[in-house]
Write an enzyme that holds these catalytic residues in place. Structure first.
Site, PDB file in Angstrom:
ATOM      1  N   GLY A  12     -20.935  28.659 -26.447  1.00 44.93           N
ATOM      2  CA  GLY A  12     -21.036  29.242 -25.271  1.00 44.93           C
ATOM      3  C   GLY A  12     -21.564  28.438 -24.245  1.00 44.93           C
ATOM      4  CB  THR A 141     -27.521  26.810 -28.304  1.00 46.86           C
ATOM      5  OG1 THR A 141     -27.676  28.126 -28.037  1.00 46.86           O
ATOM      6  CG2 THR A 141     -28.615  26.397 -29.049  1.00 46.86           C
ATOM      7  CG  ASP A 143     -28.366  31.692 -28.268  1.00 47.68           C
ATOM      8  OD1 ASP A 143     -28.363  32.499 -27.205  1.00 47.68           O
ATOM      9  OD2 ASP A 143     -27.244  31.739 -29.154  1.00 47.68           O
ATOM     10  NE  ARG A 189     -24.115  36.167 -32.242  1.00 45.30           N
ATOM     11  CZ  ARG A 189     -23.252  36.991 -31.765  1.00 45.30           C
ATOM     12  NH1 ARG A 189     -23.223  38.347 -32.360  1.00 45.30           N
ATOM     13  NH2 ARG A 189     -22.498  36.686 -30.649  1.00 45.30           N
ATOM     14  NE  ARG A 301     -22.415  32.168 -21.689  1.00 47.76           N
ATOM     15  CZ  ARG A 301     -21.742  32.941 -22.747  1.00 47.76           C
ATOM     16  NH1 ARG A 301     -22.094  32.921 -23.828  1.00 47.76           N
ATOM     17  NH2 ARG A 301     -20.534  33.273 -22.168  1.00 47.76           N
TER      18      ARG A 301
HETATM   19  O1  F6P Z   1     -24.019  30.556 -26.619  1.00 53.21           O
HETATM   20  C1  F6P Z   1     -24.681  31.584 -27.526  1.00 53.21           C
HETATM   21  C2  F6P Z   1     -24.479  33.104 -26.861  1.00 53.21           C
HETATM   22  O2  F6P Z   1     -25.012  32.915 -25.586  1.00 53.21           O
HETATM   23  C3  F6P Z   1     -25.556  34.152 -27.370  1.00 53.21           C
HETATM   24  O3  F6P Z   1     -26.553  34.403 -26.828  1.00 53.21           O
HETATM   25  C4  F6P Z   1     -24.491  35.338 -27.055  1.00 53.21           C
HETATM   26  O4  F6P Z   1     -24.697  36.445 -28.049  1.00 53.21           O
HETATM   27  C5  F6P Z   1     -23.143  34.580 -27.300  1.00 53.21           C
HETATM   28  O5  F6P Z   1     -23.244  33.527 -27.100  1.00 53.21           O
HETATM   29  C6  F6P Z   1     -22.011  35.426 -26.511  1.00 53.21           C
HETATM   30  O6  F6P Z   1     -20.999  34.747 -26.725  1.00 53.21           O
HETATM   31  P1  F6P Z   1     -19.490  34.799 -26.313  1.00 53.21           P
HETATM   32  O7  F6P Z   1     -19.683  34.376 -24.958  1.00 53.21           O
HETATM   33  O8  F6P Z   1     -18.466  34.077 -26.963  1.00 53.21           O
HETATM   34  O9  F6P Z   1     -19.203  36.341 -26.145  1.00 53.21           O
END
Ligand code: F6P
Length: 406
Positions: A12, A141, A143, A189, A301
């Protein structure tokens, strides 16, 4: 040894992952790499021979400076799981052939715990075929769930955004003298670091979120409804921060209460969304109160308009540290951030063996989650507050932030 370097972004995006890219790029040039290639869409794109010579897209310092202030992954990203190199070496043979064609000596991958699995496997395969390519991971990240590092680049900026919008949501929620509930759903998550950042909203000008729910603690629906009902007896307007990943004691995600039909990515992660909506509907029907759900989703993000200056600087340093380590002969390692002082806050870069980071998750310590799992302790605030300090605003053109893109 190859004369060139290659760098990829994976997983991400964040508000500062491009600052790490800038750090890798400028340090590679300073350390003598002839060319620096960027993988388009991570290793998945590289396998399709998708790459770019960074000198052609970042010709001057101005583009590099703009890159540092541009959110998301400039090179594009992927969520791609390399197969086991011992049983399926074909993909590795193909990748190493491409790296040979490009005369690569240094390979950098900017990503989270799943992306470090890629570095781990490539370094292991490389060692098995006596390759002299050096593979280094750069942490990233929102996260904040990487093991071994004090925190991850990307977290501070997301935390600054989350705490800032929480303050604004709280101000808004107090505007009418009626009962209301606002639920703010935050990413993360399995680890609650991002949701915990809601606690940073509390200060002498803001009472903060009334309740904060992290995935580290099993979520009890009835206790939650009762808690809100009791709170509303004295405080009509309630603001609740909740992680997208909160789970019931039986292991089901709260967002699966109304539908368990979830898409799954290659790492087996379920797509999480709608937790706030599920809980707002539940409160509305059980308590008869106006209830609103706000899902921060991707807004948290890539909010480079409110990025943490500390985060941007550390992301850049992490990129540079990976290059200097590779230049010194390191491989199969990842850069970590090591806090050496709290007051004043000081952090340096360190190196960790990739196996200590790949595929592992760091959770919020349970002793930092207090008041029946609904608030964060002062130890968390002391940990997180330095990470959101200072600002590096975007470059504004015609009133809007200017971004660089391919
Ligand atoms: O990069 C981590 C994250 O932002 C998590 O917090 C989130 O659950 C996930 O990516 C979502 O991923 P994607 O953009 O692939 O749906």
């Amino acid at each position: 040894m190859g004369k060139n370097a290659i760098v990829g972004q994976s997983g991400g995006p964040t508000a500062v992952i491009n600052s790490s890219l800038a750090g890798v790029y400028e340090s590679c040039l300073a350390c003598g790499a002839e060319k620096v290639y960027g993988m388009r869409f991570g290793v998945e794109g590289l396998l399709k021979k998708k790459y770019v010579d960074l000198a052609t897209v970042l010709p001057t310092d101005v583009e590099v400076e703009l890159l540092k202030r541009t959110p998301s992954s400039f090179l594009g990203s992927c969520r791609y799981k390399l197969p086991d190199w011992q049983t399926e070496p074909q993909v590795y043979e193909q990748l190493f052939e491409i790296l040979k064609e490009l005369d690569i000596g240094w390979f950098f991958y900017i990503g989270g715990n799943d992306s470090m699995d890629t570095i781990c496997k490539l370094a292991a395969y490389g060692a098995s075929v006596n390759s002299d390519i050096r593979f280094m991971g750069v942490p990233k990240t929102i996260d904040n769930d990487l093991m071994g590092t004090d925190h991850t680049p990307g977290y501070g900026s997301a935390a600054k955004y989350i705490s800032s919008v929480l303050k604004e949501v709280i101000r808004d929620s107090l505007v009418y003298d009626i009962k209301s509930i606002t639920i703010v759903e935050i990413m993360g998550r399995n680890a609650g670091w991002l949701t915990a950042a809601a606690a940073l909203a509390a200060s002498d000008d803001c009472e903060g979120a009334d309740l904060i729910y992290l995935p580290e603690v099993a979520f009890d629906v009835d206790a939650f409804v009762e808690k809100v009902r009791t709170l509303q007896e004295t405080k009509p307007s309630i603001v609740i921060a909740v992680s997208e990943g909160v789970k019931l004691a039986d292991g089901r995600y709260v967002c699966e209460l109304t539908s368990d039909d979830r898409a799954v990515d290659v790492f087996g992660h379920k797509m999480l969304t709608g937790t706030g909506r599920v809980l707002a509907d539940l409160l509305s029907s059980r308590l008869g109160t106006k209830a609103r759900a706000i899902e921060l989703s991707t807004l948290q993000r890539c909010a480079s308009h409110i990025a943490s200056g500390t985060d941007i600087a550390e992301a850049y340093q992490a990129g540079g540290a990976a290059v200097h380590a590779a230049a010194e002969g390191h491989t199969g390692e990842v850069v970590a951030l090591k806090r050496i002082s709290d007051k004043p806050y000081q952090c340096v870069t360190d190196l960790l063996p990739i196996e200590q980071v790949a595929n592992l998750e760091k959770k919020v310590p349970l002793e930092w989650i207090i008041e029946d799992g609904t608030q964060l302790s002062s130890a968390f605030i002391d940990y997180a507050r330095p990470l959101i300090q200072t600002e590096l605003p975007p470059m504004y053109v015609s009133g809007a932030p200017r971004h660089i893109h391919l």
